[in-house]
Design an enzyme around this catalytic site. Sequence first.
Site, PDB file in Angstrom:
ATOM      1  N   GLU A 126      -8.029   6.803   9.537  1.00  0.00           N
ATOM      2  CA  GLU A 126      -8.463   7.686  10.622  1.00  0.00           C
ATOM      3  C   GLU A 126      -7.550   8.912  10.722  1.00  0.00           C
ATOM      4  OE1 GLU A 126      -9.936   3.588  11.931  1.00  0.00           O
ATOM      5  OE2 GLU A 126      -8.256   4.383  10.795  1.00  0.00           O
ATOM      6  N   GLU A 162       0.831  -1.203   0.000  1.00  0.00           N
ATOM      7  CA  GLU A 162       0.000   0.000   0.000  1.00  0.00           C
ATOM      8  C   GLU A 162       0.867   1.254   0.000  1.00  0.00           C
ATOM      9  OE1 GLU A 162      -3.991  -0.757   2.388  1.00  0.00           O
ATOM     10  OE2 GLU A 162      -2.243  -1.386   3.569  1.00  0.00           O
ATOM     11  N   TYR A 186     -15.283  25.407  -2.217  1.00  0.00           N
ATOM     12  CA  TYR A 186     -15.155  23.951  -2.269  1.00  0.00           C
ATOM     13  C   TYR A 186     -13.971  23.503  -3.112  1.00  0.00           C
ATOM     14  CZ  TYR A 186     -18.775  25.189  -5.718  1.00  0.00           C
ATOM     15  OH  TYR A 186     -19.518  25.806  -6.676  1.00  0.00           O
ATOM     16  N   LYS A 213     -12.156   3.542   1.422  1.00  0.00           N
ATOM     17  CA  LYS A 213     -11.038   2.805   0.838  1.00  0.00           C
ATOM     18  C   LYS A 213     -11.628   1.617   0.074  1.00  0.00           C
ATOM     19  CE  LYS A 213      -6.697   0.789   2.474  1.00  0.00           C
ATOM     20  NZ  LYS A 213      -5.856   0.615   3.680  1.00  0.00           N
TER      21      LYS A 213
END
Length: 127
Positions: free
Chosen positions: A75, A24, A55, A101
């Site tokens: 997190e 990863e 935005y 994810k």
Amino acid sequence: MRRTERVFVENLGIHGFHGLFSEEKTLGQKFYADIECLIARTEPPSDAMKDAVDYGKLCDLAHDISASGPFNLVETLAERIGHGVMENFPLVKSVRVRIRKPKAPIRHFLDNVGVEITLERDAPSPV
């Protein structure tokens, strides 16, 4: 009269090198972010950007924070984005950040895994 505005970004694609496994961190993967900002005010905003939450800048912030990683946990990514919003957008009273994810390295069929956090400004102390 009190009013609340909701400024949001949904399904922002972010490439990042976040996760616990070396693959990863080496190959990276796609994450999706939703950012929802609540703004409380007594009057409607003017028609000027200074009275709004941009935005496009929310998207830039999320991308920049992701690029500052890697992070082991989604997190951490969500928390950093939330704090970044609160630090950079003083009009925002609360922010909700959701990170998904879709290609989590687990052996189950699913659409997404992820995390959602909400941060709120502390209410001013009564004088």
